[in-house]
Design an enzyme around this catalytic site. Structure first.
Site, PDB file in Angstrom:
ATOM      1  N   GLN A 105       3.282   2.995   5.614  1.00 33.01           N
ATOM      2  CA  GLN A 105       2.028   2.347   5.224  1.00 33.01           C
ATOM      3  C   GLN A 105       1.920   0.988   5.912  1.00 33.01           C
ATOM      4  O   GLN A 105       0.911   0.316   5.814  1.00 33.01           O
ATOM      5  CB  GLN A 105       1.996   2.136   3.705  1.00 33.01           C
ATOM      6  CG  GLN A 105       2.011   3.423   2.921  1.00 33.01           C
ATOM      7  CD  GLN A 105       2.397   3.166   1.471  1.00 33.01           C
ATOM      8  OE1 GLN A 105       1.566   2.849   0.641  1.00 33.01           O
ATOM      9  NE2 GLN A 105       3.677   3.300   1.160  1.00 33.01           N
ATOM     10  N   HIS A 133      -1.828   3.410   7.745  1.00 30.73           N
ATOM     11  CA  HIS A 133      -2.837   2.359   7.542  1.00 30.73           C
ATOM     12  C   HIS A 133      -3.173   1.593   8.824  1.00 30.73           C
ATOM     13  O   HIS A 133      -3.725   0.505   8.761  1.00 30.73           O
ATOM     14  CB  HIS A 133      -2.374   1.395   6.432  1.00 30.73           C
ATOM     15  CG  HIS A 133      -2.312   2.052   5.082  1.00 30.73           C
ATOM     16  ND1 HIS A 133      -1.684   1.500   3.995  1.00 30.73           N
ATOM     17  CD2 HIS A 133      -2.839   3.226   4.646  1.00 30.73           C
ATOM     18  CE1 HIS A 133      -1.810   2.307   2.945  1.00 30.73           C
ATOM     19  NE2 HIS A 133      -2.499   3.363   3.323  1.00 30.73           N
ATOM     20  N   CYS A 144     -18.588   1.127  19.058  1.00 29.09           N
ATOM     21  CA  CYS A 144     -18.257   2.290  19.896  1.00 29.09           C
ATOM     22  C   CYS A 144     -16.797   2.698  19.668  1.00 29.09           C
ATOM     23  O   CYS A 144     -16.158   2.238  18.737  1.00 29.09           O
ATOM     24  CB  CYS A 144     -18.558   1.989  21.376  1.00 29.09           C
ATOM     25  SG  CYS A 144     -17.377   0.875  22.162  1.00 29.09           S
ATOM     26  N   CYS A 165     -16.246  -6.452  22.080  1.00 30.23           N
ATOM     27  CA  CYS A 165     -15.947  -5.237  22.847  1.00 30.23           C
ATOM     28  C   CYS A 165     -16.353  -5.427  24.316  1.00 30.23           C
ATOM     29  O   CYS A 165     -17.492  -5.808  24.592  1.00 30.23           O
ATOM     30  CB  CYS A 165     -16.710  -4.067  22.228  1.00 30.23           C
ATOM     31  SG  CYS A 165     -16.474  -2.527  23.124  1.00 30.23           S
TER      32      CYS A 165
HETATM   33  P1  OAD Z   1       3.529  -3.281  -2.295  1.00 27.26           P
HETATM   34  O1  OAD Z   1       3.470  -4.735  -2.054  1.00 27.26           O
HETATM   35  O2  OAD Z   1       2.547  -2.669  -3.232  1.00 27.26           O
HETATM   36  O3  OAD Z   1       4.963  -2.881  -2.841  1.00 27.26           O
HETATM   37  C1  OAD Z   1       6.139  -3.350  -2.217  1.00 27.26           C
HETATM   38  C2  OAD Z   1       7.311  -2.652  -2.861  1.00 27.26           C
HETATM   39  O4  OAD Z   1       8.466  -3.063  -2.162  1.00 27.26           O
HETATM   40  C3  OAD Z   1       7.526  -2.991  -4.340  1.00 27.26           C
HETATM   41  O5  OAD Z   1       7.759  -1.785  -5.060  1.00 27.26           O
HETATM   42  C4  OAD Z   1       8.783  -3.868  -4.328  1.00 27.26           C
HETATM   43  O6  OAD Z   1       9.587  -3.667  -5.487  1.00 27.26           O
HETATM   44  C5  OAD Z   1       9.488  -3.337  -3.097  1.00 27.26           C
HETATM   45  N1  OAD Z   1      10.390  -4.297  -2.441  1.00 27.26           N
HETATM   46  C6  OAD Z   1      10.351  -5.646  -2.433  1.00 27.26           C
HETATM   47  N2  OAD Z   1      11.358  -6.149  -1.694  1.00 27.26           N
HETATM   48  C7  OAD Z   1      12.049  -5.092  -1.212  1.00 27.26           C
HETATM   49  C8  OAD Z   1      13.209  -4.930  -0.384  1.00 27.26           C
HETATM   50  N3  OAD Z   1      13.861  -5.985   0.103  1.00 27.26           N
HETATM   51  N4  OAD Z   1      13.631  -3.668  -0.115  1.00 27.26           N
HETATM   52  C9  OAD Z   1      12.981  -2.592  -0.602  1.00 27.26           C
HETATM   53  N5  OAD Z   1      11.900  -2.686  -1.395  1.00 27.26           N
HETATM   54  C10 OAD Z   1      11.445  -3.898  -1.697  1.00 27.26           C
HETATM   55  O7  OAD Z   1       3.499  -2.573  -0.854  1.00 27.26           O
HETATM   56  P2  OAD Z   1       3.089  -1.080  -0.477  1.00 27.26           P
HETATM   57  O8  OAD Z   1       3.584  -0.115  -1.469  1.00 27.26           O
HETATM   58  O9  OAD Z   1       3.453  -0.891   0.939  1.00 27.26           O
HETATM   59  O10 OAD Z   1      -2.700  -1.132   2.072  1.00 27.26           O
HETATM   60  O11 OAD Z   1       1.508  -1.178  -0.603  1.00 27.26           O
HETATM   61  C11 OAD Z   1       0.734  -0.095  -0.233  1.00 27.26           C
HETATM   62  C12 OAD Z   1      -0.547  -0.562   0.396  1.00 27.26           C
HETATM   63  O12 OAD Z   1      -1.205  -1.503  -0.461  1.00 27.26           O
HETATM   64  C13 OAD Z   1      -0.376  -1.348   1.692  1.00 27.26           C
HETATM   65  O13 OAD Z   1      -0.187  -0.526   2.823  1.00 27.26           O
HETATM   66  C14 OAD Z   1      -1.676  -2.097   1.766  1.00 27.26           C
HETATM   67  C15 OAD Z   1      -1.764  -2.575   0.332  1.00 27.26           C
HETATM   68  O14 OAD Z   1      -3.024  -2.860  -0.131  1.00 27.26           O
HETATM   69  C16 OAD Z   1      -3.712  -1.468   2.877  1.00 27.26           C
HETATM   70  O15 OAD Z   1      -3.828  -2.586   3.346  1.00 27.26           O
HETATM   71  C17 OAD Z   1      -4.660  -0.345   3.144  1.00 27.26           C
END
Ligand code: OAD
Length: 265
Positions: A105, A133, A144, A165
């Site tokens: 993601q 993403h 375009c 663009c």
């Molecule tokens: P989040 O910020 O929602 O979650 C991050 C996760 O990483 C949490 O569950 C933390 O507990 C965990 N975490 C923190 N430090 C860590 C470490 N050192 N090792 C492993 N895990 C750790 O991020 P995403 O789940 O990626 O979308 O969020 C999903 C989407 O929400 C993103 O891609 C973005 C956001 O809105 C878009 O921008 C479309």
């Protein structure tokens, strides 16, 4: 924070060693130890910024300069970050003999950087992720089909500074998926195909709250596979995971993945 105990880590290594085909789903947490801010949690980006003002098509139409300024700030932060030990371990796994595909993601390009570093003069492609993403280091035209890689700093002080663009002069935008937008259907269907065909889905560093990405591991489960999770905190996926290893991915993944035997040996 206390990490997983040795027996639990061994059990997870056993599951991985027995899996022929592995899908890896990653989120912002895998880049946290590289210095890239996550989205949720105490110091997450959405704690101090509103997604509606910065990460929607409506926000860009209303104030493209503000949106570009925020993305340029994130690009600057990420440009200074390097892959961590977790990215490295995942790249080594995917470049090994096993059938592994990384689905991410993240828009930060750190899986790709790790893949190129680990592959050296070899072919990095087996470790290049499916980017659900998009990429913060790509831009695309709002009008375009122009789309191009773009890592250099951009000026965002005035509306006239914003990138345009070269083909049609419309505004360029970051090539990332915003709230309210659909994911690229080809990338999405490839990610679900990979997940369905996997014996095991390794999920690291995601809160598993954002759809459709959060359903990728469910496709592995539905097809009879298992889920192994790596995360310092519990997520909605934890209760469905065969094993959930508590701790930072940069510390856990090398010990979990390095030196796994090839299935069948
Ligand atoms: P989040 O910020 O929602 O979650 C991050 C996760 O990483 C949490 O569950 C933390 O507990 C965990 N975490 C923190 N430090 C860590 C470490 N050192 N090792 C492993 N895990 C750790 O991020 P995403 O789940 O990626 O979308 O969020 C999903 C989407 O929400 C993103 O891609 C973005 C956001 O809105 C878009 O921008 C479309």
């Amino acid at each position: 924070m206390a990490g997983p105990d040795a027996a639990e880590l061994d059990r997870a290594r056993g599951l991985l060693a027995g899996a022929d085909t592995i899908c890896v789903l990653t989120g912002a947490g895998v880049s946290a130890e590289s210095g890239v801010p996550t989205f949720r949690g105490e110091s997450g980006l959405w704690k101090s910024h509103s997604p509606e003002d910065l990460a929607t098509p409506h926000a860009f139409r209303r104030d493209p300069r503000l949106v570009w300024e925020w993305y340029e700030w994130r690009r600057e932060t990420i440009r200074a970050c390097r892959p961590n030990a977790g990215h490295g371990a995942l790249a080594r796994l995917a470049l090994g003999s096993r059938r592994v595909r990384i689905v991410t993601q993240n828009v930060d390009g750190l899986h790709e950087e790790a893949a190129r570093k680990v592959a050296g003069a070899g072919d990095p492609s087996p470790a290049l992720p499916l980017e659900l993403h998009g990429s913060i280091f790509r831009v695309r035209c709002t009008s375009c089909s122009y789309r191009v890689s773009h890592r250099h700093p951009l000026r965002t002080e005035t509306p006239e500074d914003l990138p345009r663009c070269p083909l049609c002069s419309a505004l360029l935008r970051p090539d990332v998926v915003w709230f309210g937008e659909s994911l690229d259907p080809e990338i999405l269907s490839e990610a679900f195909r990979v997940a369905r065909e996997a014996d095991l889905c390794l999920v690291a560093g995601t809160s598993a709250l954002v759809q459709p990405a959060a359903s990728v591991p469910l496709a592995t489960l539905d097809a009879g596979g298992v889920v192994v999770e790596v995360n310092p905190t519990e997520t909605p996926l934890t209760r469905l995971a065969r094993i959930s290893l508590r701790g930072p991915s940069g510390e856990i993944l090398p010990g979990l993945l390095d030196g796994l035997e090839t299935p069948g040996t």
